[in-house]
Design a protein around this motif. Sequence first.
Motif, short mmCIF file in Angstrom:
data_model
loop_
_atom_site.label_atom_id
_atom_site.label_comp_id
_atom_site.label_asym_id
_atom_site.label_seq_id
_atom_site.Cartn_x
_atom_site.Cartn_y
_atom_site.Cartn_z
N LEU A 104 34.79 43.86 71.90
CA LEU A 104 35.75 44.21 70.83
C LEU A 104 36.73 45.29 71.30
CD1 LEU A 104 33.34 44.26 67.74
CD2 LEU A 104 35.07 42.55 68.29
N CYS A 105 36.21 46.26 72.06
CA CYS A 105 37.08 47.34 72.54
C CYS A 105 38.08 46.81 73.55
CB CYS A 105 36.26 48.47 73.13
SG CYS A 105 35.24 49.28 71.90
N GLU A 106 37.64 45.89 74.39
CA GLU A 106 38.56 45.30 75.38
C GLU A 106 39.68 44.54 74.70
OE1 GLU A 106 35.50 44.80 79.12
OE2 GLU A 106 36.17 43.01 78.04
N ILE A 107 39.35 43.88 73.60
CA ILE A 107 40.37 43.12 72.86
C ILE A 107 41.47 44.07 72.40
CG2 ILE A 107 40.79 41.85 70.71
CD1 ILE A 107 37.84 40.78 71.11
N ALA A 108 41.08 45.24 71.88
CA ALA A 108 42.09 46.20 71.41
C ALA A 108 42.88 46.76 72.59
CB ALA A 108 41.42 47.32 70.62
N CYS A 109 42.18 47.14 73.68
CA CYS A 109 42.86 47.73 74.86
C CYS A 109 43.82 46.73 75.48
CB CYS A 109 41.86 48.06 75.98
SG CYS A 109 40.75 49.38 75.61
N ARG A 110 43.31 45.54 75.74
CA ARG A 110 44.03 44.55 76.55
C ARG A 110 45.15 43.86 75.77
NH1 ARG A 110 39.82 40.69 77.67
NH2 ARG A 110 40.60 39.82 75.75
N ASP A 111 44.84 43.48 74.54
CA ASP A 111 45.76 42.60 73.81
C ASP A 111 46.58 43.32 72.75
OD1 ASP A 111 44.51 40.72 75.32
OD2 ASP A 111 43.23 39.98 73.70
N ASN A 112 46.45 44.64 72.66
CA ASN A 112 47.21 45.41 71.68
C ASN A 112 47.00 44.92 70.25
OD1 ASN A 112 48.86 47.64 71.28
ND2 ASN A 112 50.65 46.33 70.95
N ARG A 113 45.79 44.49 69.96
CA ARG A 113 45.47 44.13 68.57
C ARG A 113 44.75 45.31 67.94
NH1 ARG A 113 43.68 37.96 69.03
NH2 ARG A 113 44.33 37.70 71.19
N ALA A 114 44.61 45.27 66.64
CA ALA A 114 43.85 46.32 65.97
C ALA A 114 42.42 45.83 65.77
CB ALA A 114 44.49 46.64 64.63
N VAL A 115 41.46 46.69 66.04
CA VAL A 115 40.06 46.36 65.83
C VAL A 115 39.44 47.45 64.96
CG1 VAL A 115 37.81 46.01 66.93
CG2 VAL A 115 39.87 45.11 68.03
N VAL A 116 38.81 47.04 63.87
CA VAL A 116 38.15 47.99 62.97
C VAL A 116 36.67 47.63 62.91
CG1 VAL A 116 38.08 48.99 60.65
CG2 VAL A 116 40.25 48.14 61.57
N ILE A 117 35.82 48.58 63.32
CA ILE A 117 34.38 48.32 63.36
C ILE A 117 33.67 49.24 62.38
CG2 ILE A 117 32.33 48.23 64.83
CD1 ILE A 117 34.21 48.13 67.27
N VAL A 118 32.88 48.67 61.48
CA VAL A 118 32.00 49.48 60.63
C VAL A 118 30.65 49.54 61.33
CG1 VAL A 118 30.62 49.41 58.52
CG2 VAL A 118 33.09 49.04 58.40
N SER A 119 30.12 50.74 61.53
CA SER A 119 28.84 50.82 62.23
C SER A 119 28.16 52.17 62.08
CB SER A 119 29.05 50.55 63.72
OG SER A 119 27.82 50.53 64.39
N HIS A 120 26.83 52.15 62.25
CA HIS A 120 26.03 53.38 62.35
C HIS A 120 25.79 53.73 63.81
CE1 HIS A 120 24.88 53.49 58.16
NE2 HIS A 120 24.56 52.22 58.22
N ASP A 121 26.14 52.81 64.70
CA ASP A 121 25.81 52.93 66.11
C ASP A 121 26.64 54.05 66.75
OD1 ASP A 121 25.32 52.53 68.81
OD2 ASP A 121 25.36 50.35 68.65
#
Length: 243
Positions: free
Chosen positions: A191-208
């Motif tokens: 998911l992080c690579e998608i945001a870095c590489r493709d300039n898309r927005a990624v929103v993750i809800v998590s406790h991790d």
Amino acid sequence: MTNKSKPIISLKDVSKTYGSGHSKVDALTNVSFSIHAGDLILIKGPSGSGKTTLLTILGLLLSPTRGKLLLGDRLDTSVSTPAAASYRLNTIGFIFQSFNLMDSLNAWENVALPNIISKKAKKKAKARAFELLDSLNMKKRAEHFPNQLSGGEKQKVAVARALINNPQIILADEPTANLDSKTGATIVTTLCEIACRDNRAVVIVSHDERIEKAVKRIISIEDGKLIHETVGGHDNYCQHNHL
Ligand SMILES: Nc1ncnc2c1ncn2[C@@H]1O[C@H](COP(=O)(O)OP(=O)(O)O)[C@@H](O)[C@H]1O
Ligand SMILES: [Mg+2]
């Protein structure tokens, strides 16, 4: 955080109340923030603090009780308009905690499903589904059905499905909650690579907590209120690219 590009989605004083009378729950109260291309956001907070409600509103699957949603240039206050449906299909990819795969479809058919809904040729959709599954090391599982896949493999199918229409924004609700920690790390890295590489927005809800190292923005929510926003360890993460 300052960002001069136009937001993909903005929330302005969004509130959500479920039920009425004695069973009334104020799940979100006056939440405002914007999401831009290339954003990588973690939304964190205790159980019941309104994270899923917030993500579901961002995904245009639920209308706010009060407040405004700005989609690009357009103001939308209802998720049931045709414009909102089209925006949802073409701009947003959703990854759920429980995968939400169709049991009667195999892996590539699950991935291709949003593309077939949007009337692109089935053959093209299949090729794209295989390409996405291949990029997640899942090509050998393309003809397998959900009940033949492990939790991590199901989540990879869900990630590929969320990407098939090349959405500008990917929303993931606790995507690692049902996975072992190694598989969870692979999903987060993807998911992080998608945001870095493709300039898309990624929103993750998590406790991790490990995700804090990888993201750019950390938004903390408590009792339905946005408490504060801090900067994640993204820059450092991008150089090393592992969790
Ligand atoms: N469909 C619903 N009907 C009534 N109350 C709900 C509904 N969905 C969530 N809630 C309540 O809203 C609050 C926020 O829930 P949720 O957004 O699921 O929080 P989180 O994802 O942070 O655990 C909780 O008190 C929850 O019980
Ligand atoms: Mg939740």
